[in-house]
Design a protein around this motif. Sequence first.
Motif, mmCIF file in Angstrom:
data_model
loop_
_atom_site.group_PDB
_atom_site.id
_atom_site.type_symbol
_atom_site.label_atom_id
_atom_site.label_comp_id
_atom_site.label_asym_id
_atom_site.label_seq_id
_atom_site.Cartn_x
_atom_site.Cartn_y
_atom_site.Cartn_z
ATOM 1 N N LYS A 40 43.772 41.392 39.503
ATOM 2 C CA LYS A 40 43.416 41.491 38.094
ATOM 3 C C LYS A 40 43.172 40.116 37.466
ATOM 4 O O LYS A 40 42.464 39.996 36.481
ATOM 5 C CB LYS A 40 44.541 42.195 37.318
ATOM 6 C CG LYS A 40 44.697 43.666 37.628
ATOM 7 C CD LYS A 40 45.922 44.261 36.947
ATOM 8 C CE LYS A 40 45.877 44.176 35.436
ATOM 9 N NZ LYS A 40 47.051 44.836 34.797
ATOM 10 N N TYR A 41 43.809 39.102 38.073
ATOM 11 C CA TYR A 41 43.807 37.760 37.488
ATOM 12 C C TYR A 41 43.307 36.758 38.530
ATOM 13 O O TYR A 41 43.783 36.752 39.666
ATOM 14 C CB TYR A 41 45.212 37.355 37.056
ATOM 15 C CG TYR A 41 45.986 38.430 36.330
ATOM 16 C CD1 TYR A 41 45.925 38.560 34.943
ATOM 17 C CD2 TYR A 41 46.794 39.332 37.031
ATOM 18 C CE1 TYR A 41 46.639 39.550 34.284
ATOM 19 C CE2 TYR A 41 47.513 40.315 36.382
ATOM 20 C CZ TYR A 41 47.436 40.422 35.008
ATOM 21 O OH TYR A 41 48.146 41.402 34.361
ATOM 22 N N TYR B 97 33.713 37.565 35.087
ATOM 23 C CA TYR B 97 34.021 37.806 33.670
ATOM 24 C C TYR B 97 33.477 39.173 33.235
ATOM 25 O O TYR B 97 34.174 39.954 32.571
ATOM 26 C CB TYR B 97 33.420 36.682 32.833
ATOM 27 C CG TYR B 97 33.558 36.856 31.333
ATOM 28 C CD1 TYR B 97 34.735 36.506 30.685
ATOM 29 C CD2 TYR B 97 32.499 37.364 30.576
ATOM 30 C CE1 TYR B 97 34.854 36.655 29.302
ATOM 31 C CE2 TYR B 97 32.601 37.509 29.209
ATOM 32 C CZ TYR B 97 33.789 37.159 28.577
ATOM 33 O OH TYR B 97 33.912 37.321 27.211
ATOM 34 N N GLY C 24 35.432 42.118 34.167
ATOM 35 C CA GLY C 24 36.676 42.320 33.439
ATOM 36 C C GLY C 24 37.891 41.599 33.992
ATOM 37 O O GLY C 24 39.016 41.876 33.567
ATOM 38 N N TYR C 25 37.694 40.669 34.913
ATOM 39 C CA TYR C 25 38.831 39.915 35.439
ATOM 40 C C TYR C 25 39.349 38.927 34.390
ATOM 41 O O TYR C 25 38.583 38.370 33.590
ATOM 42 C CB TYR C 25 38.431 39.153 36.700
ATOM 43 C CG TYR C 25 38.237 40.035 37.903
ATOM 44 C CD1 TYR C 25 39.323 40.494 38.635
ATOM 45 C CD2 TYR C 25 36.958 40.412 38.301
ATOM 46 C CE1 TYR C 25 39.144 41.316 39.739
ATOM 47 C CE2 TYR C 25 36.766 41.233 39.403
ATOM 48 C CZ TYR C 25 37.861 41.682 40.114
ATOM 49 O OH TYR C 25 37.676 42.506 41.193
ATOM 50 N N TYR C 26 40.647 38.725 34.398
ATOM 51 C CA TYR C 26 41.304 37.693 33.587
ATOM 52 C C TYR C 26 41.116 36.385 34.363
ATOM 53 O O TYR C 26 41.626 36.240 35.467
ATOM 54 C CB TYR C 26 42.785 38.050 33.453
ATOM 55 C CG TYR C 26 43.668 37.095 32.690
ATOM 56 C CD1 TYR C 26 43.936 35.816 33.170
ATOM 57 C CD2 TYR C 26 44.293 37.499 31.507
ATOM 58 C CE1 TYR C 26 44.781 34.947 32.486
ATOM 59 C CE2 TYR C 26 45.138 36.640 30.820
ATOM 60 C CZ TYR C 26 45.375 35.376 31.313
ATOM 61 O OH TYR C 26 46.220 34.533 30.645
ATOM 62 N N GLY D 259 41.268 32.113 34.683
ATOM 63 C CA GLY D 259 41.996 30.948 34.206
ATOM 64 C C GLY D 259 41.707 29.715 35.035
ATOM 65 O O GLY D 259 41.124 29.790 36.126
ATOM 66 N N TYR E 126 34.617 31.880 29.045
ATOM 67 C CA TYR E 126 34.898 32.822 30.122
ATOM 68 C C TYR E 126 36.369 32.811 30.560
ATOM 69 O O TYR E 126 36.779 33.683 31.318
ATOM 70 C CB TYR E 126 34.011 32.521 31.335
ATOM 71 C CG TYR E 126 32.534 32.606 31.033
ATOM 72 C CD1 TYR E 126 31.961 33.788 30.577
ATOM 73 C CD2 TYR E 126 31.701 31.493 31.184
ATOM 74 C CE1 TYR E 126 30.602 33.871 30.285
ATOM 75 C CE2 TYR E 126 30.343 31.561 30.904
ATOM 76 C CZ TYR E 126 29.806 32.745 30.450
ATOM 77 O OH TYR E 126 28.460 32.824 30.156
ATOM 78 N N LYS F 122 40.492 32.815 29.844
ATOM 79 C CA LYS F 122 41.548 33.188 28.901
ATOM 80 C C LYS F 122 42.680 32.174 28.899
ATOM 81 O O LYS F 122 43.423 32.070 27.921
ATOM 82 C CB LYS F 122 42.096 34.571 29.249
ATOM 83 C CG LYS F 122 41.152 35.709 28.929
ATOM 84 C CD LYS F 122 41.835 37.061 29.057
ATOM 85 C CE LYS F 122 40.905 38.180 28.651
ATOM 86 N NZ LYS F 122 41.556 39.508 28.780
ATOM 87 N N LYS F 123 42.852 31.444 29.997
ATOM 88 C CA LYS F 123 43.961 30.487 30.099
ATOM 89 C C LYS F 123 43.469 29.225 30.781
ATOM 90 O O LYS F 123 42.892 29.278 31.864
ATOM 91 C CB LYS F 123 45.104 31.113 30.903
ATOM 92 C CG LYS F 123 46.432 30.420 30.741
ATOM 93 C CD LYS F 123 47.058 30.802 29.414
ATOM 94 C CE LYS F 123 48.500 30.352 29.324
ATOM 95 N NZ LYS F 123 49.128 30.777 28.052
ATOM 96 N N ASP G 136 51.594 34.752 30.399
ATOM 97 C CA ASP G 136 51.179 35.997 29.754
ATOM 98 C C ASP G 136 51.127 37.173 30.735
ATOM 99 O O ASP G 136 50.768 38.296 30.342
ATOM 100 C CB ASP G 136 49.797 35.828 29.112
ATOM 101 C CG ASP G 136 49.789 34.740 28.048
ATOM 102 O OD1 ASP G 136 50.824 34.575 27.379
ATOM 103 O OD2 ASP G 136 48.757 34.060 27.899
ATOM 104 N N ILE G 137 51.465 36.911 31.989
ATOM 105 C CA ILE G 137 51.348 37.932 33.033
ATOM 106 C C ILE G 137 52.740 38.422 33.435
ATOM 107 O O ILE G 137 53.617 37.599 33.737
ATOM 108 C CB ILE G 137 50.616 37.361 34.267
ATOM 109 C CG1 ILE G 137 49.218 36.852 33.865
ATOM 110 C CG2 ILE G 137 50.511 38.413 35.373
ATOM 111 C CD1 ILE G 137 48.496 36.092 34.962
#
Length: 220
Positions: A4-5, A100, A103-105, A107, A129, A131-132, A155-156
């Motif tokens: 997911k990340y 992106y 829908g992947y997070y 960083g 693109y 988030k972190k 955040d995970i």
Amino acid sequence: MECKYIFFDWGYTLISKFENVDDKINKILEKYNLQWDDIFRKWKSYQILNSLGKITEKEIYEDLSLILNISKEDLEEIDMLLLESHILDEETRNTIIKLYEKGYYLGIISNNSIRNVEYILEREDIEKYFKKIIISEAVKERKPNLKVYMKAFEDIPKQEYNKIAFVSDELLEDLLGVKILGVKTIWYEQEINNKWKKKEEILMEPDYKIKSMKEILNIV
């Protein structure tokens, strides 16, 4: 791989190519009877201190000016040449955009200075693109210190660490440290051997190996 990340290292990973500016730097250094090879080790040492938040760019120019007897203006010009030499290739850009859009997070975890990373992100218009974005200068620690990774993953949920993938060209400095947390490791294996980076010995096996950035799309 269930993922997911996706986090990326910076130098030689997201920014995997560099224009050779040695001749331009040597032209600046001619008046001092110096070559880039004469000073780059001192330069690199100060860049590492900068990436730890121990010294500012301004202080680097002041110190190296005293040590090397080179004007601060010329040192600033060298610094900008090196910064501008960073290249974001189209394959990497397109891969980031596709991830992106899926829908992947996304960083970034970088052992670098805030100024350098932010400059390139703005120049290339890709910050949107991610988030972190964790930069060692802000954390005041460098990978593989777990403090850097924990800041990146704050955040995970910890039970989802096994759904994180970290992509890096650095086996020992980056991937070995993060593997302890259960994160999936993707080694961006490149044939690079220059004054800034030497070929690594394989002291651990990553979960996956890639030779081009687009291969990530077939893994995650």
